[in-house]
Structures are given as C-alpha cells and as structure tokens.
Write a protein that holds these residues in place. Structure first.
Motif, PDB file in Angstrom:
ATOM      1  N   GLN B  21      14.076 -19.584 -27.004  1.00 48.94           N
ATOM      2  CA  GLN B  21      14.627 -19.317 -25.699  1.00 48.94           C
ATOM      3  C   GLN B  21      15.080 -17.873 -25.586  1.00 48.94           C
ATOM      4  OE1 GLN B  21      16.582 -22.936 -23.873  1.00 48.94           O
ATOM      5  NE2 GLN B  21      18.258 -21.593 -24.425  1.00 48.94           N
ATOM      6  N   ALA B  24      12.162 -15.588 -25.199  1.00 48.98           N
ATOM      7  CA  ALA B  24      11.569 -15.605 -23.865  1.00 48.98           C
ATOM      8  C   ALA B  24      12.389 -14.757 -22.907  1.00 48.98           C
ATOM      9  CB  ALA B  24      11.466 -17.037 -23.362  1.00 48.98           C
ATOM     10  N   LEU B  25      13.709 -14.963 -22.922  1.00 51.64           N
ATOM     11  CA  LEU B  25      14.578 -14.233 -22.003  1.00 51.64           C
ATOM     12  C   LEU B  25      14.601 -12.749 -22.322  1.00 51.64           C
ATOM     13  CD1 LEU B  25      17.526 -16.789 -21.808  1.00 51.64           C
ATOM     14  CD2 LEU B  25      16.057 -16.090 -19.921  1.00 51.64           C
ATOM     15  N   LYS B  28      11.344 -11.087 -21.315  1.00 47.21           N
ATOM     16  CA  LYS B  28      11.192 -11.062 -19.866  1.00 47.21           C
ATOM     17  C   LYS B  28      12.054  -9.970 -19.253  1.00 47.21           C
ATOM     18  CE  LYS B  28       9.711 -12.715 -15.907  1.00 47.21           C
ATOM     19  NZ  LYS B  28       8.315 -12.514 -15.509  1.00 47.21           N
ATOM     20  N   MET B 114      20.852 -24.904 -14.796  1.00 52.57           N
ATOM     21  CA  MET B 114      20.238 -25.840 -15.721  1.00 52.57           C
ATOM     22  C   MET B 114      18.870 -25.332 -16.090  1.00 52.57           C
ATOM     23  SD  MET B 114      21.406 -29.591 -14.653  1.00 52.57           S
ATOM     24  CE  MET B 114      20.208 -30.157 -15.794  1.00 52.57           C
ATOM     25  N   LYS B 115      18.711 -25.013 -17.356  1.00 55.56           N
ATOM     26  CA  LYS B 115      17.492 -24.364 -17.809  1.00 55.56           C
ATOM     27  C   LYS B 115      16.237 -25.114 -17.387  1.00 55.56           C
ATOM     28  CE  LYS B 115      19.255 -24.363 -22.062  1.00 55.56           C
ATOM     29  NZ  LYS B 115      19.541 -24.043 -23.468  1.00 55.56           N
ATOM     30  N   ALA B 116      16.291 -26.438 -17.493  1.00 62.97           N
ATOM     31  CA  ALA B 116      15.073 -27.203 -17.232  1.00 62.97           C
ATOM     32  C   ALA B 116      14.637 -27.099 -15.779  1.00 62.97           C
ATOM     33  CB  ALA B 116      15.294 -28.660 -17.616  1.00 62.97           C
ATOM     34  N   ASP B 117      15.558 -26.811 -14.875  1.00 61.75           N
ATOM     35  CA  ASP B 117      15.207 -26.780 -13.458  1.00 61.75           C
ATOM     36  C   ASP B 117      14.833 -25.392 -12.951  1.00 61.75           C
ATOM     37  OD1 ASP B 117      17.768 -29.228 -12.550  1.00 61.75           O
ATOM     38  OD2 ASP B 117      15.744 -29.442 -13.377  1.00 61.75           O
ATOM     39  N   TRP B 118      15.107 -24.359 -13.738  1.00 64.77           N
ATOM     40  CA  TRP B 118      14.871 -22.998 -13.258  1.00 64.77           C
ATOM     41  C   TRP B 118      13.668 -22.357 -13.934  1.00 64.77           C
ATOM     42  CZ3 TRP B 118      18.648 -19.550 -10.648  1.00 64.77           C
ATOM     43  CH2 TRP B 118      19.639 -20.279  -9.990  1.00 64.77           C
ATOM     44  N   THR B 119      12.874 -21.658 -13.149  1.00 62.45           N
ATOM     45  CA  THR B 119      11.805 -20.872 -13.753  1.00 62.45           C
ATOM     46  C   THR B 119      12.434 -19.580 -14.254  1.00 62.45           C
ATOM     47  OG1 THR B 119      11.300 -19.648 -11.748  1.00 62.45           O
ATOM     48  CG2 THR B 119      10.127 -21.739 -12.096  1.00 62.45           C
ATOM     49  N   ILE B 120      11.735 -18.915 -15.144  1.00 65.64           N
ATOM     50  CA  ILE B 120      12.321 -17.709 -15.719  1.00 65.64           C
ATOM     51  C   ILE B 120      12.435 -16.603 -14.658  1.00 65.64           C
ATOM     52  CG2 ILE B 120      10.249 -16.538 -16.605  1.00 65.64           C
ATOM     53  CD1 ILE B 120      11.940 -16.195 -19.240  1.00 65.64           C
ATOM     54  N   ASN B 121      11.520 -16.635 -13.717  1.00 65.22           N
ATOM     55  CA  ASN B 121      11.624 -15.661 -12.614  1.00 65.22           C
ATOM     56  C   ASN B 121      12.868 -15.912 -11.780  1.00 65.22           C
ATOM     57  OD1 ASN B 121       9.398 -13.869 -12.923  1.00 65.22           O
ATOM     58  ND2 ASN B 121       8.028 -15.527 -12.294  1.00 65.22           N
ATOM     59  N   ASP B 122      13.211 -17.211 -11.624  1.00 60.65           N
ATOM     60  CA  ASP B 122      14.433 -17.551 -10.901  1.00 60.65           C
ATOM     61  C   ASP B 122      15.643 -16.947 -11.601  1.00 60.65           C
ATOM     62  OD1 ASP B 122      13.342 -20.916 -10.095  1.00 60.65           O
ATOM     63  OD2 ASP B 122      13.122 -19.010  -8.999  1.00 60.65           O
ATOM     64  N   VAL B 123      15.614 -17.011 -12.920  1.00 60.79           N
ATOM     65  CA  VAL B 123      16.746 -16.492 -13.690  1.00 60.79           C
ATOM     66  C   VAL B 123      16.858 -14.983 -13.473  1.00 60.79           C
ATOM     67  CG1 VAL B 123      17.782 -16.262 -15.975  1.00 60.79           C
ATOM     68  CG2 VAL B 123      16.476 -18.310 -15.423  1.00 60.79           C
TER      69      VAL B 123
END
Lengths: 495, 138
Positions: B21, B24-25, B28, B114-123
C-alpha cells in the motif's frame, strides 16, 4: 453453580452435550414411570388387603351368626355353614403362613388368597406388598394384628367344636333347654371372641389406611422434589446450551468479520496498482494489455463488493450494526442508486419510470441500510432485464392500519415497488429466493456476475427494520419486488 | 530534496505498515509531483513528522508498534505545528465504528477514508483539495 463442572461441559462436543440432555430426559421419564408404577402397585396391594379384610370380617361375623343359630336350632346344617364360612379367614391364613417362609410356594399362597375370596388379578400385588414390605412399620403392625385374629379364629373353632360335641351327643332341639347350662357359657366365650375380633378387624383396616396415606404423602414429596431437582438441572443445562449456541453464532459472525477485513487489504492494494497500470502510470499499454488488466480490475472489484456484503451480513447478524437515522427523502436514495447503474442502463437502453406519490413525507431512516437494499433490488432489476426492457420504481406512503398487498400496516410505512420486464424467477425456485447464495438457474448462464447474497441481505435488513419484502414473478415476463418499511417520525407533507 | 516536477514543495508523509500500500501511494504521489516521505510505523512516523514538518500526513490506522490513532493523538499534543497539520486516515474499518468517529472528531483536522471504496486518484484529489485550502507556509 460450582457443583456443575462448567469447564468440562464446555469442552464437550455438541454430540456429548446432546447425549447428556437426552440421557437426562430419558432418565426423568423412566424415573417418573417407575415411580408411578410402583406407587400404583403398592396402593393397589393395600386396597386388595383392605378389601380382603372386609371379606374376612364379613365371613367371620356371618360364621358367628350361624354358630349362634346352631346353639338354638341344633341343626347340623348351621354348623356346617359356620365351618364353610370360616374357609375365608383360614384361606388367608394359609397364604400368610406360606408367605412367611423363606422359600414359599406361590401356588399355595394363591390358593389360600383365592379361598379368602380375593380376586385373582390382585394376587400379584398382594404377594408383592407382603414380600417387599413385610417389616415396614405399617405392614408389620397389620400382619401382627392379622396373626392375633387368626389365633382368635382358632379359639373360635375350638369352642365351636366343643359345642358341636355337646349338640351331637344330644337328642335334638328338644334337649335344648336341658343343655342350656352347657351351651350358655360356650356362647359367652364365643361372644367374647367375636368382640375381640371386631377390634382386631378394625385395627387391621385402620393400620392399612394409615399406611396408604403415608405412601401417598411419600410419593407426593418424592415426585415434587424429584421434579424440582431434575427440572432445575435440565433448565440450567438448557440455558447453558443456549448460551453456547449464541456464542457459536457470534463466533461465526466474528470470523466472517475478521476474514473480510483481512481480505480487504490485499484487494485494496491490487485495486490501486491496477488503477495505476490502467491509467498508464507505469507506461503505455497496448489494447490487449489494457483489456486484460480491466478484466482483472473488474474481478477485483467484484471481490471487494462480495467482501463488503459479507461484512454487512456479519454485522447485522451479530447485531453490531448500529443504526444511524436521518431525515431523508427516500426518492433521493433511489436516484442515487439509479445513478450507480446509469452506464449499464444506458448500455442496455432500458427505460426507467419513476412513480413517486405526491405526498411522500421526509422520514427518519438509516440511509446506509436503505442504500444497500435499494441498490440490491435495483441492481437485480437492471441486470436481469434484457435490452430495451423497462424498470418501474414506485414509492408510496401508507398510514398505520391502511392496507397494501393484502397486508395491514402495523405502522406508518413506506412502500417501494420495483417492477421489471426481465427474465423472471422460475416458479419452482421462488421459495429459495431469499436464501444465501441463491441465483436462479435461468440467469446463472446469462450472467455470472451475481453473488447470490444480495436478496439474502435485503431480507436480513428488512427483518432488522421490522419491515416486509415479497415478490411476484413470471419466467420471461418479469418480476415485481415489494418493500414495506415502517417509519416513525415521518412528517407527512400537507396534501 | 527538491522535486523537479512542480515549483512548490509539498511534503507528504505516508505511514503504512503495509509495504504494498505504501509503495502504491508513494509512487503515485511522487508521480503527481509531491515530495514524499515514508515511514513504516507510528513511532518512526512521529519522529519524521516532527523533524520534517510535512504539509499533510496520510496515516494508516492499523499498524504494529504504535497504532495510528495513538500516534495521531501524540502528534497533536506535541506543539502548535503538530496540533494543526491535516491528517488523512486510511482504514478498512467500517464507518460506524464509534471509536473511529470519536477519534476523528477529537483530532481535528483529520479526515478518514475507506481504502476499499476509494480509487487512488480519488485519494490524490482529496489531498490536492485539502492542501489548496491551506495558506501555503513559507
């Protein structure tokens, strides 16, 4: 509770626990049955003896009556009658003497009791009582009295024999007055014996009566105590088992919860990396690569949805799902749910009709629960309707005691009706619709995407909300799903 | 370390004990032009935060050593900077967790997703949006 080895009980397998419960129940039943049978046998025996005593004393009194008549009539027939009548007490005596032997001949006993006028069906109980209770106070006392009575009968026979000798030696009734000086004293003796016998006869019955009352009370207390003890024990065990079942249920849900959380992590990791790959962050992709990665991404998303659904189910089943309600207009949630499927709806050219009652109030509801329900039902309608079809969503409000679909509303309720022109649910599968992992055979081939948990979750949530869900469906025609949810605190718009 | 893509230096610290994780972050956000600092647990994260003063912190709640909420509370107590640096909490815990909601309220400015609900672009969007609200510090 310390005397119950709870630690050992907990470690027992389910079968072990079940065996204990069943064993206890069987034991209780057998105990009850044995106790009842025993009680009845004893009471019956006592009753037989009391009855036997009745015959004994009646025979004895009648015998003395005949003997008295004999003393006046000098008729041999009277004397014979006297002797015959005494067969009753003598028969009983024969039985008693035989029963007192260590090894008794049961036929002799039976013969004796039968001569005593007892019913042959009572013989077993009478023997049972005598043999088993010979030295119990009441029985012992009664038998002593009986023995005394037999001794008196002997004396009676002796005096009667003397009288018989006198009468036989005479010349008939005409000698009666002359023989008075001999007859009268004999009659006096007989009278005394008779009186004594009366006392003994009464005493015998009274003793047996007391004995039977004692047994009655004893059985009552034994039954009461036994019932209380076993009843309490059984109750404790049942409560314990119930606690275990609840714990097992909770453990099951907790496991699902834990597993789901653990599953989310790698799923999320994959989600983000896939996103970056597909987005070109790691370099340009050719068309095929992009296609394959999108497949992977979709599958991953399915997994995430499944995990989320499992988690919701686990939380509702565990009761850890905390409701948080807001004043919301249901139609907003429906529009949001429809937005989620906008692409699919457009792709399939489905027509969506939204029919909302004009007086729908803003209600106090939990938007998350409702979203899950609406998404699932709408998702089914959209997914299982072929291109060009129609999905109609209707929402209305009914007050308490109004009816809908043949049901009376227990409370103010919101009604959501979702109709589609889709594949429908085959008749023979309709009763399984709300079970876990149900997917209609007719759609499994057409679309492998469903989890089979959606409607199970819908039903779970509706039950949780104390609502109702049902449907009508015809294969290849379509389905209509009805959701009824009681809502309190609704503010009805003025019409 | 200056970053070469954009004139502004914005430092984000990513504290995740999940290497996948975190990677990835980190990658990105680096690609998006941020200067990224990483820490693998709460203790290390606290040290780095106080030393480097990042503009925003992305913090995972479930970590070994010191868990996310504990670290955040400690951070808030440190100094005026610690009190006010925005923190985004990343979690997979369900949103109706009372402790989580209370924790977020107590440690403002804090947000959770909530990680599972967000795309990385959303973050990335969320971070961008939050930082654009701040008056850039020199």
């Amino acid at each position: 509770m310390d005397f119950i080895p709870t630690a050992w009980l907990e470690r027992l397998s389910v079968r072990g626990k079940l065996s204990i419960i069943i064993g206890l129940i069987v034991f209780l039943l057998l105990f009850g049955f044995a106790e009842f049978t025993f009680g009845m046998k004893v009471m019956s025996g006592i009753r037989a003896y009391v009855g036997g005593e009745g015959l004994w004393s009646k025979a004895q009194k009648a015998a003395v009556n005949d003997l008295t008549r004999y003393s006046e009539s000098f008729d041999e027939a009277d004397y014979q009658s006297f002797l015959v009548l005494l067969h009753v007490p003598l028969g009983d005596k024969q039985a008693r003497l035989e029963l007192d032997k260590d090894r008794c001949d049961i036929n002799v006993v039976h013969e004796g009791f039968l001569a005593g006028g007892n019913n042959k069906e009572d013989l077993d109980d009478m023997v049972f009582l005598y043999r088993r209770f010979r030295f119990v106070s009441y029985m012992d006392s009664a038998i002593r009295t009986w023995t005394e009575g037999d001794a008196e009968i002997e004396r009676l026979l002796t005096v009667a024999a003397r009288m018989h000798a006198v009468v036989s030696a005479s010349h008939g009734p005409l000698d009666q007055i002359a023989l008075q000086p001999q007859i009268v004293p004999l009659m006096e003796q007989i009278h005394t014996i008779d009186q004594k016998l009366t006392v003994l006869e009464n005493r015998f019955s009274a003793t047996l009566g007391e004995g039977s009352r004692f047994i009655r009370d004893l059985l009552f207390w034994v039954t009461l105590v036994g019932t209380l003890v076993f009843g309490t024990l059984a109750l404790l065990i049942v409560l314990f088992i119930r606690k275990m079942i609840i714990q097992v249920d909770a453990a099951k849900s907790e496991f699902v919860s834990l597993a789901s959380h653990q599953l989310r992590t790698p799923a999320t990791n994959m989600k983000w990396f896939l996103e970056m790959i597909i987005g070109g962050d790691a370099g340009p992709l050719n068309a095929k690569q992009k296609e394959y990665f999108e497949e992977v991404s979709e599958n991953n998303q399915r997994m995430i949805s499944l995990v989320n659904m499992l988690l919701n189910i686990a939380r509702i089943e565990l009761g850890t799902f905390k409701q948080s309600t807001e004043q919301i207009q249901i139609t907003e949630l429906i529009k949001e749910a429809l937005k989620e499927y906008r692409t699919l709806i457009g792709f399939k050219s489905l027509t969506i009709h939204e029919v909302y009652a004009p007086d729908l109030p803003v209600s106090q509801i939990d938007p998350r629960l409702w979203s899950v329900v609406l998404q699932n039902v709408i998702s089914n309608a959209v997914k299982y309707t072929p291109s060009g079809g129609t999905v109609t969503i209707g929402v209305s409000f009914k007050e308490k005691n109004e009816t809908f679909g043949g049901r009376i509303m227990r409370d103010d309720s919101i009604i959501v009706v979702i109709t589609d022109t889709g594949y429908g649910i085959p008749k023979d599968q309709q009763d399984k619709v709300f079970t876990r992992l149900f997917r209609g055979d007719n759609v499994k081939e057409k679309d492998t995407d469903g989890t089979g948990l959606g409607l199970y979750l819908v039903k779970l949530i509706l039950d949780h909300l104390r609502g109702d869900v049902w449907f009508e469906s015809e294969e290849n025609h379509g389905s209509t799903f009805y959701l009824v949810v009681p809502v309190s605190g609704s503010i009805r718009k003025k019409k | 370390m200056e970053n070469t893509k954009k004139p502004k230096i914005l430092i984000i610290e990513v504290i995740e004990d999940e290497t996948s994780q975190r990677k990835a972050l980190a990658e990105k956000f680096t690609r998006e032009g941020y200067h990224v600092l990483e820490a693998k647990d709460g203790e290390e994260g606290l040290k780095i935060a106080l030393a480097e003063h990042p503009d925003i912190i992305l913090l995972d709640l479930m970590m070994t050593q010191m868990d996310g909420m504990t670290m955040l509370k400690k951070l808030r107590q440190q100094n005026s900077w610690g009190e006010s640096v925005p923190v985004i909490l990343l979690t997979n815990l369900s949103a109706d967790n009372d402790k989580l909601i209370q924790g977020v309220a107590d440690t403002s400015p804090a947000y959770y997703l909530m990680k599972a609900d967000w795309t990385i672009n959303d973050v990335v969007e969320k971070v961008r949006e939050r930082l654009s609200r701040e008056v850039p510090t020199a």
